[in-house]
Design a protein around this motif. Structure first.
Motif, PDB file in Angstrom:
ATOM      1  N   VAL A 124       0.837  -1.204   0.000  1.00 65.17           N
ATOM      2  CA  VAL A 124       0.000   0.000   0.000  1.00 65.17           C
ATOM      3  C   VAL A 124       0.868   1.249   0.000  1.00 65.17           C
ATOM      4  CG1 VAL A 124      -1.633   1.329   1.389  1.00 65.17           C
ATOM      5  CG2 VAL A 124      -1.975  -1.132   1.070  1.00 65.17           C
ATOM      6  N   THR A 125       1.982   1.172   0.706  1.00 66.77           N
ATOM      7  CA  THR A 125       2.865   2.336   0.791  1.00 66.77           C
ATOM      8  C   THR A 125       3.394   2.754  -0.580  1.00 66.77           C
ATOM      9  OG1 THR A 125       3.520   1.677   3.017  1.00 66.77           O
ATOM     10  CG2 THR A 125       4.959   3.233   1.884  1.00 66.77           C
ATOM     11  N   VAL A 126       3.668   1.754  -1.409  1.00 65.64           N
ATOM     12  CA  VAL A 126       4.243   2.066  -2.739  1.00 65.64           C
ATOM     13  C   VAL A 126       3.192   2.027  -3.835  1.00 65.64           C
ATOM     14  CG1 VAL A 126       6.522   1.216  -2.077  1.00 65.64           C
ATOM     15  CG2 VAL A 126       4.860  -0.357  -3.110  1.00 65.64           C
ATOM     16  N   ALA A 127       1.954   1.875  -3.528  1.00 69.31           N
ATOM     17  CA  ALA A 127       0.908   1.764  -4.553  1.00 69.31           C
ATOM     18  C   ALA A 127       0.760   3.087  -5.314  1.00 69.31           C
ATOM     19  CB  ALA A 127      -0.407   1.380  -3.898  1.00 69.31           C
ATOM     20  N   SER A 128       0.681   3.015  -6.659  1.00 72.14           N
ATOM     21  CA  SER A 128       0.572   4.211  -7.530  1.00 72.14           C
ATOM     22  C   SER A 128      -0.753   4.930  -7.348  1.00 72.14           C
ATOM     23  CB  SER A 128       0.753   3.815  -8.994  1.00 72.14           C
ATOM     24  OG  SER A 128      -0.227   2.862  -9.365  1.00 72.14           O
ATOM     25  N   ALA A 129      -1.769   4.221  -6.901  1.00 74.71           N
ATOM     26  CA  ALA A 129      -3.088   4.834  -6.751  1.00 74.71           C
ATOM     27  C   ALA A 129      -3.070   5.968  -5.744  1.00 74.71           C
ATOM     28  CB  ALA A 129      -4.110   3.775  -6.315  1.00 74.71           C
ATOM     29  N   PHE A 130      -2.152   5.891  -4.767  1.00 73.76           N
ATOM     30  CA  PHE A 130      -2.085   6.934  -3.756  1.00 73.76           C
ATOM     31  C   PHE A 130      -1.201   8.120  -4.190  1.00 73.76           C
ATOM     32  CE2 PHE A 130      -3.250   3.072  -1.509  1.00 73.76           C
ATOM     33  CZ  PHE A 130      -4.298   3.496  -0.727  1.00 73.76           C
ATOM     34  N   ARG A 131      -0.525   7.988  -5.384  1.00 72.17           N
ATOM     35  CA  ARG A 131       0.314   9.088  -5.879  1.00 72.17           C
ATOM     36  C   ARG A 131      -0.323   9.816  -7.058  1.00 72.17           C
ATOM     37  NH1 ARG A 131       4.058   4.959  -5.550  1.00 72.17           N
ATOM     38  NH2 ARG A 131       4.293   4.930  -7.823  1.00 72.17           N
ATOM     39  N   LEU A 132      -1.461   9.363  -7.484  1.00 79.07           N
ATOM     40  CA  LEU A 132      -2.133   9.975  -8.646  1.00 79.07           C
ATOM     41  C   LEU A 132      -2.780  11.302  -8.270  1.00 79.07           C
ATOM     42  CD1 LEU A 132      -3.929   6.975 -10.373  1.00 79.07           C
ATOM     43  CD2 LEU A 132      -2.019   8.303 -11.263  1.00 79.07           C
ATOM     44  N   SER A 133      -2.741  12.286  -9.289  1.00 67.27           N
ATOM     45  CA  SER A 133      -3.519  13.507  -9.155  1.00 67.27           C
ATOM     46  C   SER A 133      -4.849  13.270  -9.823  1.00 67.27           C
ATOM     47  CB  SER A 133      -2.794  14.674  -9.840  1.00 67.27           C
ATOM     48  OG  SER A 133      -3.638  15.807  -9.898  1.00 67.27           O
TER      49      SER A 133
END
Length: 494
Positions: A124-133
């Protein structure tokens, strides 16, 4: 009866002149109608070209602006598609991680549950979904690509025919005729910043006043004159007048021509009188040549003619000739008076002509004389003739002669000699025709008409007539006259 006939003749003459004027005016009207039709057709053609050009510009602008919109559309769609692809990939990874987390909740073994929870937490920490705008990179607005042609439409609707330039006004007082040149000046009746250039038309004529259609030469044209003055050079004033007119032009249209002006360009034109020249001279119009054999054969012929026609008048000296009155009936020069005269007399005004001698010419004189000199008289040896004399026999001598008295001129002999005669001012001056340097001046009061005179021995002379008084000569005359009486007496031969 004679009085009525004379009155009727005057009426007829007046009617003929009036008919000629009306015919000329009718020709001018027909010519103007034709020009109106031609110019109207030309104006429509030019209008079509202007609008075709405008359509072409608008079409080109439309294509360019539409291409810009399409490029902007493609750029935005590509940016949104890239963002959409990234979001889809992140969502897929997030859904897989969610499924794994749900499955991990069913693990009963604490150690295994702890390990699974740690792995899910790291994922979860590295998941791309949490870095998306979750904001689109570009907007869907294209309003900055919209145009408003309201101002341009108003401008186009305000387009009218370009104002026709007014006709220029020729400043006759500022026009100059000299040195076989005409300098013409003009001005606009009111300032017009749209004037691009002027057009000058000119033609020679023998008529004073307004130009005529019949019997006239065609107009010569000088285009794209930027100034309000122009000098026509290299002219030969073989006619009495010159018609000139000017028109102003802007970028699209030419105005009406100015009222034509007629400038007097008459110059002193004469030929050499072969009918009374010495028999040893061969004369052709403005050229005279020494002919040592010409006299002998012609003297014999003349003697026979005199015996057969002692009382008959020579046809060459017919008084019906318009120039016969200038020289009068006279015998040929004889003896050592190897002389030929001009066939036209100077009776008033200021005149100028030039003489060129052949390089091998041994002796010659250039000057003027009163009418009807004696057949044995030589130029400068009587009180009725004035000349300068050049003798190249053995050694060169250069002198001014009048009344059988000579004054040596201690200056080089020029290739061409200019003769300036101011009849009314009583002045006869000789110049170096190339440099316009003064050679000598005679001052006297001329009491009779003057004929140009030339004496030649061993060689030939060429005379140039129809010349305007050079401006350099006019300047020298003003300067010389300003010196007063001392210069006059210095230059005179008693």
């Amino acid at each position: 009866m004679d009085e009525e006939r004379e009155t009727l003749q005057r009426i007829v003459s007046t009617l003929v002149n009036k008919n000629d004027e009306i015919h000329n005016f009718i020709d001018m009207l027909n010519h103007t109608i034709s020009n109106v039709q031609v110019n109207s057709s030309n104006a429509i053609s030019e209008l079509d070209e202007e609008f075709d050009g405008l359509y072409s510009v608008l079409h080109e602008m439309k294509g360019s602006m539409a291409n810009t919109i399409q490029q902007e559309e493609a750029r935005k769609i590509q940016a949104l598609q890239d963002q959409l692809s990234q979001c889809s990939h992140a969502l897929e990874s997030s859904e897989e991680l969610l499924e794994l987390a749900v499955q991990s909740l069913d693990i009963k073994n604490p150690v295994e549950l702890l390990e699974a929870a740690r792995q899910i937490k790291d994922s979860v920490t590295v998941a791309s979904a949490f870095r998306l705008s979750l904001k689109p990179k570009v907007s869907d607005s294209m309003t900055h690509m919209m145009v408003d042609f309201a101002l341009e439409k108003r401008m186009l609707q305000a387009v009218k025919f370009l104002p026709v330039p007014k006709a220029p006004e020729i400043d006759v007082a500022a026009c100059l005729v000299a040195d076989n040149c005409i300098t013409i000046s003009w001005r606009m009746p009111e300032e017009d910043s749209r004037i691009d250039h002027f057009v000058l038309e000119y033609r020679k004529t023998n008529f004073d006043g307004l130009p005529r259609l019949k019997g006239e030469q065609h107009w010569e044209l000088v285009d794209y004159i930027k100034a309000t003055q122009y000098t026509l050079s290299g002219l030969k004033f073989d006619t009495k007048y010159m018609n000139l007119r000017v028109q102003a032009c802007n970028k699209a249209v030419a105005g009406e021509y100015s009222d034509p002006v007629t400038l007097e360009t008459k110059a002193f034109v004469f030929s050499l009188d072969s009918s009374s020249s010495h028999l040893n001279l061969k004369v052709e119009d403005t050229y005279v040549e020494w002919d040592p054999t010409g006299g002998k054969g012609q003297e014999k012929i003349k003697g026979k003619e005199n015996k057969n026609r002692s009382n008959a008048a020579s046809p060459k000296r017919s008084t019906n000739s318009p120039r016969a009155s200038a020289r009068g009936g006279r015998d040929r020069f004889a003896g050592e008076s190897y002389t030929v005269l001009g066939d036209t007399a100077v009776e008033s005004g200021q005149h100028y002509w030039e003489v060129r001698a052949q390089k091998d010419c041994k002796s010659y004189s250039v000057g003027v004389t009163y009418r009807n000199p004696g057949k044995f008289d030589q130029l400068g040896k009587t009180n009725s003739s004035w000349c300068i004399h050049i003798n190249n026999w053995l050694q060169t001598t250069f002198s001014a002669k009048h009344n059988n008295k000579a004054k040596t001129l201690d200056i080089p002999v020029p290739d061409r000699i200019g003769v300036y005669c101011d009849f009314d001012g009583g002045q006869l001056s000789f110049y170096n025709a190339s440099s316009k340097a003064l050679l000598h001046t005679f001052r006297t009061k001329f009491t009779q008409p003057l004929l140009p005179g030339f004496m030649i021995w061993c060689g030939g002379l060429t005379v140039s007539t129809g010349l305007q008084v050079p401006s350099a000569v006019k300047t020298l005359q003003k300067s010389e006259n300003g010196l007063g009486g001392s210069t006059s007496s210095l230059n005179n031969v008693a």
